[in-house]
Design a protein around this motif. Structure first.
Motif, PDB file in Angstrom:
ATOM      1  N   ASP A  88       0.907  -1.251  -0.036  1.00  0.00           N
ATOM      2  CA  ASP A  88      -0.004   0.042  -0.024  1.00  0.00           C
ATOM      3  C   ASP A  88       0.837   1.295  -0.164  1.00  0.00           C
ATOM      4  OD1 ASP A  88      -2.244   1.560   0.248  1.00  0.00           O
ATOM      5  OD2 ASP A  88      -2.231   1.720   2.448  1.00  0.00           O
ATOM      6  N   PRO A  89       0.729   2.226  -0.893  1.00  0.00           N
ATOM      7  CA  PRO A  89       1.255   3.371  -0.961  1.00  0.00           C
ATOM      8  C   PRO A  89       1.441   4.194   0.206  1.00  0.00           C
ATOM      9  CG  PRO A  89       0.137   3.284  -2.958  1.00  0.00           C
ATOM     10  CD  PRO A  89      -0.333   2.218  -2.110  1.00  0.00           C
ATOM     11  N   GLU A  90       0.337   4.541   1.071  1.00  0.00           N
ATOM     12  CA  GLU A  90       0.184   4.901   2.297  1.00  0.00           C
ATOM     13  C   GLU A  90       0.991   4.444   3.334  1.00  0.00           C
ATOM     14  OE1 GLU A  90      -3.724   5.604   3.416  1.00  0.00           O
ATOM     15  OE2 GLU A  90      -4.243   6.648   1.523  1.00  0.00           O
ATOM     16  N   GLU A  91       1.095   2.997   3.305  1.00  0.00           N
ATOM     17  CA  GLU A  91       1.825   2.225   4.471  1.00  0.00           C
ATOM     18  C   GLU A  91       3.424   2.417   3.956  1.00  0.00           C
ATOM     19  OE1 GLU A  91       0.730  -1.748   4.782  1.00  0.00           O
ATOM     20  OE2 GLU A  91      -0.984  -1.474   5.866  1.00  0.00           O
ATOM     21  N   GLN A  92       3.719   2.443   2.592  1.00  0.00           N
ATOM     22  CA  GLN A  92       5.032   2.654   2.344  1.00  0.00           C
ATOM     23  C   GLN A  92       5.574   3.944   2.700  1.00  0.00           C
ATOM     24  OE1 GLN A  92       5.315   1.956  -1.744  1.00  0.00           O
ATOM     25  NE2 GLN A  92       5.094  -0.216  -1.825  1.00  0.00           N
ATOM     26  N   ALA A  93       4.804   5.093   2.495  1.00  0.00           N
ATOM     27  CA  ALA A  93       5.127   6.378   2.867  1.00  0.00           C
ATOM     28  C   ALA A  93       5.365   6.450   4.477  1.00  0.00           C
ATOM     29  CB  ALA A  93       4.224   7.416   2.634  1.00  0.00           C
ATOM     30  N   ALA A  94       4.578   5.760   5.245  1.00  0.00           N
ATOM     31  CA  ALA A  94       4.580   5.904   6.728  1.00  0.00           C
ATOM     32  C   ALA A  94       6.045   5.001   7.098  1.00  0.00           C
ATOM     33  CB  ALA A  94       3.370   5.223   7.340  1.00  0.00           C
ATOM     34  N   MET A  95       6.054   3.679   6.462  1.00  0.00           N
ATOM     35  CA  MET A  95       7.228   2.943   6.610  1.00  0.00           C
ATOM     36  C   MET A  95       8.473   3.989   6.387  1.00  0.00           C
ATOM     37  SD  MET A  95       8.326   0.027   7.451  1.00  0.00           S
ATOM     38  CE  MET A  95       7.356  -1.334   7.148  1.00  0.00           C
ATOM     39  N   ARG A  96       8.518   4.652   5.267  1.00  0.00           N
ATOM     40  CA  ARG A  96       9.601   5.338   4.962  1.00  0.00           C
ATOM     41  C   ARG A  96      10.035   6.275   6.113  1.00  0.00           C
ATOM     42  NH1 ARG A  96       7.462   6.343   0.271  1.00  0.00           N
ATOM     43  NH2 ARG A  96       8.011   4.914  -1.304  1.00  0.00           N
ATOM     44  N   ARG A  97       8.977   7.011   6.561  1.00  0.00           N
ATOM     45  CA  ARG A  97       9.172   8.107   7.622  1.00  0.00           C
ATOM     46  C   ARG A  97       9.683   7.377   9.009  1.00  0.00           C
ATOM     47  NH1 ARG A  97       4.334  10.002   5.474  1.00  0.00           N
ATOM     48  NH2 ARG A  97       3.212   8.820   6.969  1.00  0.00           N
ATOM     49  N   LEU A  98       9.295   6.137   9.159  1.00  0.00           N
ATOM     50  CA  LEU A  98       9.571   5.456  10.481  1.00  0.00           C
ATOM     51  C   LEU A  98      11.088   5.045  10.185  1.00  0.00           C
ATOM     52  CD1 LEU A  98       8.913   3.970  12.958  1.00  0.00           C
ATOM     53  CD2 LEU A  98       8.117   1.872  11.666  1.00  0.00           C
ATOM     54  N   VAL A  99      11.249   4.529   8.976  1.00  0.00           N
ATOM     55  CA  VAL A  99      12.736   3.994   8.998  1.00  0.00           C
ATOM     56  C   VAL A  99      13.780   5.337   9.075  1.00  0.00           C
ATOM     57  CG1 VAL A  99      14.493   3.195   7.221  1.00  0.00           C
ATOM     58  CG2 VAL A  99      12.148   2.050   7.637  1.00  0.00           C
ATOM     59  N   ALA A 100      13.354   6.337   8.388  1.00  0.00           N
ATOM     60  CA  ALA A 100      14.164   7.637   8.533  1.00  0.00           C
ATOM     61  C   ALA A 100      14.396   8.135   9.996  1.00  0.00           C
ATOM     62  CB  ALA A 100      13.628   8.756   7.598  1.00  0.00           C
ATOM     63  N   GLU A 101      12.991   8.148  10.594  1.00  0.00           N
ATOM     64  CA  GLU A 101      13.285   8.465  12.038  1.00  0.00           C
ATOM     65  C   GLU A 101      14.111   7.584  12.932  1.00  0.00           C
ATOM     66  OE1 GLU A 101      12.357  10.118  15.670  1.00  0.00           O
ATOM     67  OE2 GLU A 101      11.515  10.946  13.524  1.00  0.00           O
ATOM     68  N   GLN A 102      13.899   6.309  12.875  1.00  0.00           N
ATOM     69  CA  GLN A 102      14.904   5.350  13.581  1.00  0.00           C
ATOM     70  C   GLN A 102      16.338   5.449  13.134  1.00  0.00           C
ATOM     71  OE1 GLN A 102      12.582   1.541  13.743  1.00  0.00           O
ATOM     72  NE2 GLN A 102      11.311   2.306  14.907  1.00  0.00           N
ATOM     73  N   LEU A 103      16.659   5.403  11.674  1.00  0.00           N
ATOM     74  CA  LEU A 103      18.261   5.421  11.492  1.00  0.00           C
ATOM     75  C   LEU A 103      18.616   6.976  12.094  1.00  0.00           C
ATOM     76  CD1 LEU A 103      17.942   4.025   7.982  1.00  0.00           C
ATOM     77  CD2 LEU A 103      19.550   3.082   9.933  1.00  0.00           C
ATOM     78  N   GLY A 104      17.897   8.007  11.870  1.00  0.00           N
ATOM     79  CA  GLY A 104      18.168   9.088  12.317  1.00  0.00           C
ATOM     80  C   GLY A 104      18.691   9.319  13.894  1.00  0.00           C
ATOM     81  N   ARG A 105      17.669   8.763  14.545  1.00  0.00           N
ATOM     82  CA  ARG A 105      17.908   8.687  15.989  1.00  0.00           C
ATOM     83  C   ARG A 105      19.046   7.737  16.309  1.00  0.00           C
ATOM     84  NH1 ARG A 105      12.790   6.615  18.747  1.00  0.00           N
ATOM     85  NH2 ARG A 105      11.907   8.594  18.222  1.00  0.00           N
ATOM     86  N   MET A 106      19.279   6.600  15.695  1.00  0.00           N
ATOM     87  CA  MET A 106      20.320   5.676  15.696  1.00  0.00           C
ATOM     88  C   MET A 106      21.748   6.351  15.653  1.00  0.00           C
ATOM     89  SD  MET A 106      18.606   1.988  15.233  1.00  0.00           S
ATOM     90  CE  MET A 106      19.848   1.204  16.141  1.00  0.00           C
ATOM     91  N   GLU A 107      21.687   6.938  14.446  1.00  0.00           N
ATOM     92  CA  GLU A 107      22.912   7.768  14.020  1.00  0.00           C
ATOM     93  C   GLU A 107      23.242   8.768  15.144  1.00  0.00           C
ATOM     94  OE1 GLU A 107      22.242   8.633   9.993  1.00  0.00           O
ATOM     95  OE2 GLU A 107      22.455   6.607   9.239  1.00  0.00           O
ATOM     96  N   ARG A 108      22.296   9.598  15.546  1.00  0.00           N
ATOM     97  CA  ARG A 108      22.313  10.655  16.521  1.00  0.00           C
ATOM     98  C   ARG A 108      23.023  10.156  17.846  1.00  0.00           C
ATOM     99  NH1 ARG A 108      17.733  12.399  14.283  1.00  0.00           N
ATOM    100  NH2 ARG A 108      16.507  11.684  16.117  1.00  0.00           N
ATOM    101  N   GLY A 110      24.473   7.294  18.161  1.00  0.00           N
ATOM    102  CA  GLY A 110      25.997   6.659  17.949  1.00  0.00           C
ATOM    103  C   GLY A 110      26.988   7.454  18.368  1.00  0.00           C
ATOM    104  N   ARG A 111      26.674   8.842  18.379  1.00  0.00           N
ATOM    105  CA  ARG A 111      27.707   9.718  18.913  1.00  0.00           C
ATOM    106  C   ARG A 111      28.185   9.471  20.288  1.00  0.00           C
ATOM    107  NH1 ARG A 111      25.556  15.080  16.524  1.00  0.00           N
ATOM    108  NH2 ARG A 111      23.703  14.170  17.308  1.00  0.00           N
ATOM    109  N   TRP A 112      27.230   9.121  21.210  1.00  0.00           N
ATOM    110  CA  TRP A 112      27.471   8.945  22.321  1.00  0.00           C
ATOM    111  C   TRP A 112      27.720   7.554  23.016  1.00  0.00           C
ATOM    112  CZ3 TRP A 112      27.883  13.119  25.152  1.00  0.00           C
ATOM    113  CH2 TRP A 112      27.301  14.337  24.503  1.00  0.00           C
ATOM    114  N   LEU A 113      27.793   6.678  21.923  1.00  0.00           N
ATOM    115  CA  LEU A 113      27.976   5.208  22.262  1.00  0.00           C
ATOM    116  C   LEU A 113      29.444   4.897  22.937  1.00  0.00           C
ATOM    117  CD1 LEU A 113      26.719   2.589  21.998  1.00  0.00           C
ATOM    118  CD2 LEU A 113      27.644   2.011  19.945  1.00  0.00           C
ATOM    119  N   PRO A 114      30.581   5.532  22.303  1.00  0.00           N
ATOM    120  CA  PRO A 114      31.692   5.186  22.786  1.00  0.00           C
ATOM    121  C   PRO A 114      31.797   5.648  24.364  1.00  0.00           C
ATOM    122  CG  PRO A 114      32.164   6.289  20.653  1.00  0.00           C
ATOM    123  CD  PRO A 114      30.656   6.348  20.971  1.00  0.00           C
ATOM    124  N   TYR A 115      31.123   6.848  24.509  1.00  0.00           N
ATOM    125  CA  TYR A 115      31.193   7.413  26.045  1.00  0.00           C
ATOM    126  C   TYR A 115      30.608   6.263  26.876  1.00  0.00           C
ATOM    127  CZ  TYR A 115      32.602  11.569  23.636  1.00  0.00           C
ATOM    128  OH  TYR A 115      33.412  12.515  23.014  1.00  0.00           O
TER     129      TYR A 115
END
Length: 180
Positions: A88-108, A110-115
């Motif tokens: 479903d295109p609507e679910e795909q759009a929501a999935m795209r936003r979720l993946v972008a949100e989670q990857l962004g959160r994990m990358e941000r 990741g800066r604190w992970l060594p500490y």
């Protein structure tokens, strides 16, 4: 087992019950023996309430960013885990936003992970030092091994989830390019 996992994904009540039982067990292990068991239950309820408020706020914030309700968010996370690309295109759009949100959160994060890893290493080394000073190394060594195991598990889970999110992002992108 699959139905139980789905129930835990969707139900905050099921998660609260598990958190409460784990909290009461840990409190019972770490508290004084002369303490009344009712205090374990009260402390467990307080810790569970704090964790559940944190989880509900996090789910609500992510749901708003993605544009879905918490139940739909649980379903999207399940699809990411199973590498199921929605049709479903609507679910795909929501999935795209979720993946972008989670990857962004994990990358941000990741800066604190060594500490964080350094801090956990200092805690483990401090426990070993206290064990050397006290003359008892059994508990500090078990604790240090537990800390190392926990850190390895966190790193593995983080890498595993990032791989799944990256797979889903590329699958959604390739599907979007085929449709366009």
């Amino acid at each position: 087992m699959r139905a139980l996992k789905r129930w835990f994904d969707r139900s905050l009540t099921a998660q609260a019950v598990v958190i409460f039982l784990v909290a009461v067990g840990v409190i019972a292990l770490l508290s004084d023996r002369d303490e009344h068991p009712a205090s374990w239950l009260i402390q467990g309820a307080i810790y569970t309430a704090i964790v559940m408020v944190f989880l509900a706020v996090q789910r609500r914030r992510t749901g708003r960013a993605v544009g879905t309700d918490p139940r739909g968010l649980a379903e999207l996370n399940r699809r990411i885990r199973h590498r199921e690309v929605p049709k479903d295109p609507e679910e795909q759009a929501a999935m795209r936003r979720l993946v972008a949100e989670q990857l962004g959160r994990m990358e941000r994060g990741g800066r604190w992970l060594p500490y964080w890893l350094g801090f956990m290493g200092l805690v483990a080394a401090g426990m070993i030092a206290l064990g050397v000073v006290n003359g008892s190394l059994a508990f500090p060594l078990v604790f240090a091994v537990g800390v190392i195991g926990f850190c390895c598990w966190v790193l593995w889970m983080r890498r595993h989830w990032m791989d799944r999110c990256r797979f889903m992002r590329s699958a959604l992108q390739s599907r979007h390019e085929r449709v366009s």
